[in-house]
Motif scaffolding. Structure first.
Motif, PDB file in Angstrom:
ATOM      1  N   GLN A 261      -2.109   4.977  -2.353  1.00  0.00           N
ATOM      2  CA  GLN A 261      -2.126   4.129  -3.541  1.00  0.00           C
ATOM      3  C   GLN A 261      -1.609   4.855  -4.773  1.00  0.00           C
ATOM      4  OE1 GLN A 261      -3.236   0.893  -2.922  1.00  0.00           O
ATOM      5  NE2 GLN A 261      -3.336   1.634  -0.830  1.00  0.00           N
ATOM      6  N   SER A 262      -1.534   6.159  -4.713  1.00  0.00           N
ATOM      7  CA  SER A 262      -1.004   6.949  -5.816  1.00  0.00           C
ATOM      8  C   SER A 262      -0.429   8.235  -5.243  1.00  0.00           C
ATOM      9  CB  SER A 262      -2.101   7.269  -6.847  1.00  0.00           C
ATOM     10  OG  SER A 262      -3.156   7.991  -6.238  1.00  0.00           O
ATOM     11  N   PHE A 284       2.127   2.804  -3.944  1.00  0.00           N
ATOM     12  CA  PHE A 284       1.752   3.167  -5.298  1.00  0.00           C
ATOM     13  C   PHE A 284       2.762   2.610  -6.310  1.00  0.00           C
ATOM     14  CE2 PHE A 284       3.220   7.009  -3.077  1.00  0.00           C
ATOM     15  CZ  PHE A 284       4.362   7.354  -3.763  1.00  0.00           C
ATOM     16  N   THR A 287       4.033   6.719 -11.010  1.00  0.00           N
ATOM     17  CA  THR A 287       3.833   8.159 -10.871  1.00  0.00           C
ATOM     18  C   THR A 287       4.253   8.839 -12.169  1.00  0.00           C
ATOM     19  OG1 THR A 287       4.273  10.104  -9.503  1.00  0.00           O
ATOM     20  CG2 THR A 287       6.113   8.598  -9.842  1.00  0.00           C
ATOM     21  N   ASP A 291       0.049  13.272 -12.263  1.00  0.00           N
ATOM     22  CA  ASP A 291      -0.218  13.316 -10.819  1.00  0.00           C
ATOM     23  C   ASP A 291      -0.201  14.744 -10.281  1.00  0.00           C
ATOM     24  OD1 ASP A 291      -0.606  10.580 -10.371  1.00  0.00           O
ATOM     25  OD2 ASP A 291       1.554  10.225 -10.323  1.00  0.00           O
TER      26      ASP A 291
END
Length: 799
Positions: A261-262, A284, A287, A291
């Motif tokens: 999801q990320s 995701f 970004t 991150d």
């Protein structure tokens, strides 16, 4: 003169010893030698000087004795043994255990396609010289601890396409020399730290196409020489911060087709030596620098075909050597010049709805100044729609004079906000969590898996992105079942006994990309039930009770990318079933009862890339239905009762098709023109496990990288001579073996020159051959380069 050394006693027959035979005076008594019948000591002793060298050679061979002779001669009845190459093949023999009497000196053992189910402890202890072991498609469910002990020389172990759901802690002990481990296509759900601890020499580990959802800390501890880790096509949504620790040599990591999801930057940064990172097909949406992606040696990053809607300019600021960035197939309408990757030379943007107005000028100027090649095209405004980004000048990019502020507000409203994580304070505190569930604010995941719930719970945090409700029991999903979850991306409702989704069940799920409804009892869907999820891209409906494709309902999903309807009860694909599905790329219809695909049924999905029709009841290739599919790359027809292929069966997709699966289809006859039109793009052709006694040569398939003809009862007579000649020109292992005549049984069609020497035209064909390199042989170095830094590519240790 040095004294003459005594000879050792013969280790085979027990005779001899004393002084060398040539030094003895007088005649010797005659004695037989068990190792060499017909020879006698007198004959050896009376020989002239020329025979002295023969004697020395014999003395070198004698220690091998009858043990070597027996090892070379024995071979299980169900196997084919090539003692000169030390290869043994026991493929597709319905074996339930490893056969006895395999020659001890065997180096390559191929057992694929059997029914072993269990690999017991020390199963191969009598084969200490094995370097390659193939156990694919053996229905293996369990590997006992110590199953491979004693295989200290093994380089490749292939356990792909089995039914493993776990690996015991010591299952892989004793494999200290192993360079490549194939576990693709199993049912592995978790990895226990230490599982791979004994594999200190491993270079490649393939765990693709399993069901992994989580990687724990130190999951790959001990793999100090691993260079390529394949984790694609799983269900990974969480990676522990230390999941990739202890991989100092890792150069390539494949994580595409998962549910991240990320961007897990902190986890990925543990593998600081990475040069290639593949993260495409993950959901995701954003970004950024926060991150924490720090990979100083990264050269290629793939983020293609995801759900990216925003990208921070400093997202890759700590990847200074990045050369290629792949952002194809996302939802980016704007992109700012990237800061940090000073060596970037390729930026792939195709398939994004880029807005080419005055706000795109900095991007265009930066691309020119930094000499970055780009392949994007404009989505808006209308006057520039479809124009290549690199063909535009800054003066072409202008904003409207009137109404510019209103347009700006509309664009800002349509563009999603940067997800919480950049400014959590503004997003507000997350809501409460239902009593029977677990909510993780850090990952924005919530779950109530296997809690015996009979109604869909409510009250999840508003910023939830993944909601797991698997293995509960609520036959009905009511209207507005998921209130307040506008940021939800992935929803899991498998194994819930669902029979109906009410109208409005998905209302408010405007960000939903993945919907899992597998293993329920659904027989129909309505458009009203799906209407609230316009961005849905992946719909999983496997193992339900559908009798027909719910085409009317699917028209409510204009962004549908991948449709999974495997193992239902569909009997046909009819005209109109896919109406309106212009975005569809992957269609999975395996394991149904389909007898007919109507002409035009697939036509609306003009961008279709994958079509899986395997394990159905098709009696012929649906050639007419393949018209109008110019982008089709993969066609799965295995497991259908086809029996024969007619001329031009694949003509409509000849220019695009790369992978064709026709295995286990009862094929008895293939006409010479069956593959007409399939030319330079076809990379793999699967014809194994059919009933082919003959096959025409296929000279038009010049770029094949894989062709599998194993498991066919080829009749090696003069009719097969053209195939033999064509195969000898391929630098590929094809697996074709003779089943008849009896004198040729088990021999490779490719290598059985003696079988065809008596055929008319043999000498003429042989004279035409030249020592020039074959096209496929020229490709081999290219394939090696595609393996990247991995020195142990598939060609190096493949079976």
């Amino acid at each position: 003169m040095p004294p003459i050394q005594p000879c050792p006693r013969c280790q085979v027959c027990g005779l001899g010893g004393g002084l060398p035979l040539a030094s003895r005076q007088g005649p010797l008594p005659a004695f037989p030698c068990a190792a060499f019948p017909g020879w006698t000591g007198r004959a050896i002793g009376m020989a002239g000087p020329q025979s002295v060298s023969v004697v020395l050679l014999l003395l070198l061979l004698l220690p091998l004795g009858p043990t070597w002779h027996a090892a070379a001669q024995r071979c299980p009845q169900t196997c084919v043994c090539d003692n000169s190459r030390r290869h043994v093949a026991c493929r597709h023999q319905n074996l339930t255990e490893v056969p006895n009497a395999i020659p001890e000196l065997t180096q390559r053992l191929d057992l694929q396609g059997n029914m072993l189910k269990l690999i017991p402890a020390a199963a191969f202890r009598d084969l200490p010289y094995l370097t390659h072991l193939d156990l694919r498609h053996c229905q293996v469910e369990l590997v006992a601890e110590g199953a491979f002990r004693g295989l200290g020389r093994l380089l490749l172990l292939n356990l792909a396409s089995n039914r493993l759901n776990a690996l015991p802690q010591e299952a892989l002990d004793g494999l200290g020399s192993l360079r490549r481990l194939e576990l693709e296509g199993n049912l592995l759900e978790e990895l226990r730290p230490g599982t791979f601890g004994a594999l200190g020499a491993l270079a490649t580990l393939n765990l693709a196409h399993n069901t992994l959802v989580y990687l724990p800390a130190m999951a790959f501890q001990g793999l100090v020489r691993a260079r390529w880790l394949q984790l694609s096509h799983n269900a990974l949504s969480v990676l522990a911060p230390e999941a990739l620790a202890g991989l100092p040599a890792l150069r390539r990591l494949s994580l595409h087709h998962n549910e991240l999801q990320s961007l897990p930057g902190a986890t990925l940064s543990q593998a600081r030596g990475l040069a290639r990172l593949e993260l495409g097909h993950n959901p995701f949406t954003y970004t950024g620098e926060e991150d924490g992606l720090v990979l100083p040696g990264l050269r290629e990053l793939r983020l293609d075909h995801g759900a990216l809607q925003a990208l921070d300019p400093r997202a890759f600021a700590h990847c200074p050597r990045l050369h290629t960035l792949d952002l194809r197939g996302n939802q980016l309408d704007a992109l700012q010049p990237l800061q940090g990757p000073g060596q970037l030379r390729r930026l792939r943007l195709h398939g994004n709805p880029l807005r080419c107005d005055c706000r795109a000028r900095p991007l265009l100027q930066w691309l020119a100044r930094a000499r970055v090649r780009s392949d994007g095209a404009c989505g808006e405004p209308r006057r520039l729609r479809g124009e290549a980004l690199d063909a535009l000048r800054p003066s072409d990019l202008r904003c409207p004079v009137a109404g510019a502020e209103e347009e700006e507000e509309e664009v800002a409203a349509a563009r999603p906000r940067v997800p919480a994580g950049t400014s959590k304070e503004k997003a507000g505190a997350p809501g409460p969590c239902p009593r029977a569930c677990v909510c993780a604010p850090e990952s924005r995941h919530s779950g109530c898996e296997g809690r015996g719930l009979q109604v869909v719970p409510r009250g999840f945090p508003n910023d939830t992105q993944l909601l797991d409700l698997r293995q509960n029991h609520f036959p009905l999903v009511p209207r507005e079942a998921f209130p307040g979850l506008g940021q939800l991306v992935s929803l899991h409702l498998q194994h819930c006994g669902i029979t109906e989704l009410e109208a409005g069940a998905l209302a408010g799920l405007g960000s939903l990309l993945y919907l899992y409804l597998s293993d329920n009892t659904l027989s129909s869907l309505s458009a009203a039930s799906l209407k609230g999820a316009p961005c849905l891209g992946y719909l999983y409906l496997e193992r339900n009770r559908f009798l027909q494709v719910p085409g009317a309902a699917l028209r409510a999903l204009p962004s549908l990318f991948s449709l999974h309807l495997q193992d239902n009860a569909l009997d046909r694909l009819a005209l109109g079933d896919l109406a309106g599905m212009r975005a569809l790329r992957w269609l999975y219809l395996s394991g149904n009862r389909i007898t007919q695909v109507s002409p035009g049924a697939l036509g609306p999905a003009q961008e279709l890339e994958k079509l899986h029709l395997d394990r159905n009841q098709l009696r012929e290739v649906p050639t007419a239905a393949l018209e109008g599919l110019p982008a089709l790359l993969e066609l799965q027809l295995s497991g259908n009762p086809l029996r024969a292929l007619q001329d031009g069966a694949f003509w409509p997709v000849g220019r695009s098709l790369q992978h064709l699966f026709l295995n286990s289809s009862g094929l008895e006859q293939i006409s010479p023109g069956a593959f007409l039109g399939l030319g330079p793009r076809l990379q793999s052709l699967h014809l194994q496990k059919n009933q082919l006694q003959a096959l025409p040569a296929l000279p038009g398939l010049s770029q094949l990288e894989l062709i599998d003809l194993s498991g066919n009862p080829f009749h090696c007579d003069c009719q097969l001579l053209p195939l033999h000649r064509w195969l000898t020109g391929l630098n590929l292992h094809v697996g074709a073996a003779c089943a008849a005549p009896p004198s040729a049984r088990g021999q490779s069609v490719k290598a059985a020159a003696a079988v065809f020497e008596a055929c008319p035209g043999w000498a003429a064909g042989k004279a035409k051959r030249t020592p020039a390199p074959r096209p496929s042989a020229q490709r081999t170095p290219m394939k090696g380069r595609r393996q990247g830094a991995n020195k142990v590519g598939k060609e190096g240790v493949g079976l």
